[in-house]
Design an enzyme around this catalytic site. Structure first.
Site, PDB file in Angstrom:
ATOM      1  N   LYS A  47     -89.111 -47.282 -64.012  1.00 41.84           N
ATOM      2  CA  LYS A  47     -87.939 -45.628 -63.443  1.00 41.84           C
ATOM      3  C   LYS A  47     -88.039 -46.309 -61.939  1.00 41.84           C
ATOM      4  O   LYS A  47     -88.582 -46.244 -61.436  1.00 41.84           O
ATOM      5  CB  LYS A  47     -89.220 -44.721 -63.912  1.00 41.84           C
ATOM      6  CG  LYS A  47     -88.674 -43.419 -63.573  1.00 41.84           C
ATOM      7  CD  LYS A  47     -87.306 -43.305 -64.191  1.00 41.84           C
ATOM      8  CE  LYS A  47     -86.801 -42.186 -63.142  1.00 41.84           C
ATOM      9  NZ  LYS A  47     -85.452 -41.470 -63.566  1.00 41.84           N
ATOM     10  N   GLY A  48     -86.657 -45.684 -61.864  1.00 36.36           N
ATOM     11  CA  GLY A  48     -86.462 -46.493 -59.744  1.00 36.36           C
ATOM     12  C   GLY A  48     -87.089 -45.177 -59.706  1.00 36.36           C
ATOM     13  O   GLY A  48     -87.327 -44.428 -59.215  1.00 36.36           O
ATOM     14  N   ASN A  71     -76.296 -37.925 -68.024  1.00 36.58           N
ATOM     15  CA  ASN A  71     -77.353 -36.923 -67.808  1.00 36.58           C
ATOM     16  C   ASN A  71     -77.790 -37.177 -66.115  1.00 36.58           C
ATOM     17  O   ASN A  71     -76.710 -37.930 -64.868  1.00 36.58           O
ATOM     18  CB  ASN A  71     -78.635 -38.618 -67.215  1.00 36.58           C
ATOM     19  CG  ASN A  71     -79.169 -39.591 -66.635  1.00 36.58           C
ATOM     20  OD1 ASN A  71     -80.014 -39.507 -65.287  1.00 36.58           O
ATOM     21  ND2 ASN A  71     -78.205 -41.041 -66.382  1.00 36.58           N
ATOM     22  N   SER A  72     -78.447 -35.736 -65.442  1.00 30.05           N
ATOM     23  CA  SER A  72     -78.820 -36.036 -64.017  1.00 30.05           C
ATOM     24  C   SER A  72     -80.195 -35.922 -63.671  1.00 30.05           C
ATOM     25  O   SER A  72     -80.347 -34.889 -62.768  1.00 30.05           O
ATOM     26  CB  SER A  72     -78.259 -34.951 -63.748  1.00 30.05           C
ATOM     27  OG  SER A  72     -78.396 -34.028 -63.816  1.00 30.05           O
ATOM     28  N   CYS A 131     -77.132 -44.953 -58.223  1.00 34.70           N
ATOM     29  CA  CYS A 131     -77.521 -43.911 -58.349  1.00 34.70           C
ATOM     30  C   CYS A 131     -76.374 -42.381 -58.633  1.00 34.70           C
ATOM     31  O   CYS A 131     -76.186 -42.112 -57.589  1.00 34.70           O
ATOM     32  CB  CYS A 131     -78.946 -42.936 -57.650  1.00 34.70           C
ATOM     33  SG  CYS A 131     -79.393 -41.829 -59.023  1.00 34.70           S
ATOM     34  N   GLY A 244     -74.747 -51.375 -70.424  1.00 35.31           N
ATOM     35  CA  GLY A 244     -74.137 -50.320 -70.278  1.00 35.31           C
ATOM     36  C   GLY A 244     -74.067 -50.276 -72.186  1.00 35.31           C
ATOM     37  O   GLY A 244     -72.306 -51.371 -72.829  1.00 35.31           O
TER      38      GLY A 244
END
Lengths: 305, 264
Positions: A47-48, A71-72, A131, A244
């Site tokens: 996770k970032g 997503n956000s 991002c 992707g």
């Protein structure tokens, strides 16, 4: 043929197979470790991370769109120091490589994170300059070639591990960004991050996401991602991690034919927790069915019409 | 050999009925799920094998029958995913992940629990009522008469189950929270379990806090993976100093009322 070579190398780091988890879709691996042995993965991209903990965006943070999701999340994470203390020891139990994905508000923050990760035991660093869900930083660094070059050059100075630059598809010409990353000293590039999108609830007349806009991923973006990997492969010499909308082994092969040395599986993890290992098996089946001894022999081998 | 790993289960659909307009009552067979499931937990269901509608749909477990290995869930058709699920036929295999999430705390040292549900929030309470099977109060609220479901199922466990409709077309007229308030004012209940729309949960939370009664709330939020990895189903949970975002799928869906922070 009984077996095929699945090993690939990303700037000197050998992966047992080309399948990586896409950042932000796999947490720190804990949830998926309940479903299979994480040692079966080529690498885990976590996770970032940011320098300080982040709460992320208000919910709703997800909307389903045809063959995709928006997503956000907004980089909700416990911060890089917590990651080193609490998550790396867990991940080190598994025989796989660890990729730390980093985001910052300033170039200095990225550099500081690279410094903090110097002795952490992670194998690779992925710099997220793409991002779409945070106001500062993120994609702001990833949409102009000269800033891509500059930030890559600066962060590279502090990196012990090979540096992967994660590219945004939200640009006019992704080739320019890839070249700038390579010129700045990137050891590899990964693409694509999500495409900026929007969904509106026509009954409330409001965007579905609290953040109004978010990043589109899933099979809907795959043709764009394959095209961009193919374009980037034509202008850089460094390895490409392609991603992707990969849902199965066939999709992964498509990215490798376009020029990717490794692939990342993202959205598919949400639909099937076993998606990554199914992609590994699918790649192997393809190689065996077509008597391909070494996976490296198909990288970039698309035959153009 | 029994694997140490979890996996999605392929479960045969054995019952399906539209019990109110757009409300489907479905039963699947899964020995594994009936063995593990606790009241309040949910299933994350792949509605159809298609790329056009990708995400699983989180649906709470309505009841289980361990002997028959049956798992029952009730859902409302709200969009494409639930429409696809409603179109599935008996005998087909459903790809189900679960049981997932936290459960209601079933503790028989409580002398008289109150269960309060609104709309589609009543479904998981049946499993909870079955787990107690002692004296309890059940309050179920629906929009209107034709949307009333599970009445007989609840009355078999709790004959005094009270049904209320917003428009007064069936049962008591008005919101169920008013009925609960009368009850707890008289000190009848020592724990409250609630599932339903957010305004109802807020009201239950403030009422229970005012009367000093513990309550558990089952929250809802748009979900992705259902297992705590994608972090989309955020909800505000109190910390000693302020609040933090936890996630409905893994940290919830059931939380203690005093943990939950609703937006104004």
């Amino acid at each position: 043929m009984n077996d095929a070579n699945m090993k690939v190398s990303i700037c000197g780091v050998e992966l047992k197979n080309p399948v990586i988890t896409a950042s932000g879709t796999f947490g720190f691996g804990r949830e998926y470790a309940e479903y299979y042995d994480l040692s079966r993965l080529g690498a885990i991209c976590v996770k970032g991370l940011t320098l300080n903990p982040r709460q992320g965006n208000r919910p709703p943070r997800i909307a389903e769109t045809p063959a995709g999701i928006l997503n956000s999340v907004g980089l909700q994470n416990p911060g890089v120091k917590h990651f080193i203390e609490h998550e790396i020891p867990f991940l080190k139990q598994f025989d796989t490589k660890i990729i730390a994905n980093i985001s910052g508000n300033t170039i200095e923050e990225y550099c500081r994170m690279a410094e903090i990760l110097y002795d952490s035991g992670v194998d690779l660093i992925e710099m997220n300059i793409s991002c779409p869900n945070v106001k500062q930083g993120g994609v702001a660094f990833g949409t102009k070639a000269d800033t891509v070059y500059h930030i890559t050059q600066e962060v590279k100075k502090y990196c012990r591990q090979p540096l992967i630059v994660k590219l945004s598809p939200n640009v006019t010409d992704i080739k320019e960004m890839a070249k700038a990353a390579q010129d700045g000293g990137a050891d590899a590039v990964s693409l694509i991050n999500t495409l900026l999108g929007m969904a509106i609830d026509i009954y409330t007349r409001r965007p579905v996401l609290a953040n109004n806009v978010g990043g589109l991923s899933g099979p809907a973006v795959k043709p764009i991602a394959v095209r961009m990997v193919w374009e980037v492969a034509s202008v850089v010499d460094i390895p490409i991690i392609g991603m992707g909308g990969i849902m199965n082994g066939e999709d992964a092969i498509e990215f490798m034919l376009a020029g990717a040395t490794a692939v990342a599986v993202g959205t598919a993890n949400f639909i099937d927790p076993l998606a990554c290992v199914k992609v590994v098996d699918g790649i192997r089946n393809y190689l065996l069915s077509y008597d391909i001894e070494d996976i490296n022999s198909i990288i970039g081998k698309v035959e153009l019409n | 050999m029994i694997s140490i790993y979890k996996r999605p289960y392929l479960c045969t659909i054995v019952k399906k009925e539209e019990t109110a307009p757009g409300i489907f009552d479905m039963t699947i067979i899964s020995e594994e799920i009936t063995r593990q499931a606790k009241p309040g937990q949910f299933l994350n269901i792949r509605c159809a094998d298609t790329l056009s509608t990708l995400l699983r749909r989180p649906i709470s477990i309505c009841d289980i029958d361990k002997e028959k290995k049956e798992v029952r869930f009730v859902f409302q058709v709200k969009g494409e995913g639930t429409r696809l699920l409603a179109n599935r036929s008996l005998g087909e295999l459903l790809d189900v992940l679960g049981p997932l999430g936290t459960s209601f705390t079933v503790d028989n040292s409580f002398s008289r629990p109150a269960l309060i549900g609104g709309g589609i929030g009543v479904f998981p309470l049946l499993f909870l009522a079955n787990a107690y099977r002692s004296s309890m109060d059940v309050f179920l609220g629906f929009r209107t008469k034709e949307m009333v479901v599970l009445e007989q199922d609840f009355k078999r466990i709790c004959p005094d189950t009270v049904i209320a409709t917003d428009d007064g077309s069936y049962g008591v007229s008005g919101y169920v929270t008013r009925l609960l308030e009368e009850n707890i004012k008289q000190g009848k209940n020592d724990i409250v379990y609630a599932c339903g729309p957010e305004p109802m949960l807020k009201k239950v939370q403030s009422m229970c806090s005012a009367y000093g009664i513990p309550c558990q709330l089952s929250l809802e939020q748009r979900m992705g993976c259902g297992i705590g990895a994608c972090l989309v189903c955020a909800c505000k949970i109190r910390t000693p100093k302020a609040w933090e975002y936890k996630h409905v799928c893994k940290d919830g869906p059931v939380f203690w009322g005093n943990e939950v922070l609703f937006d104004e």
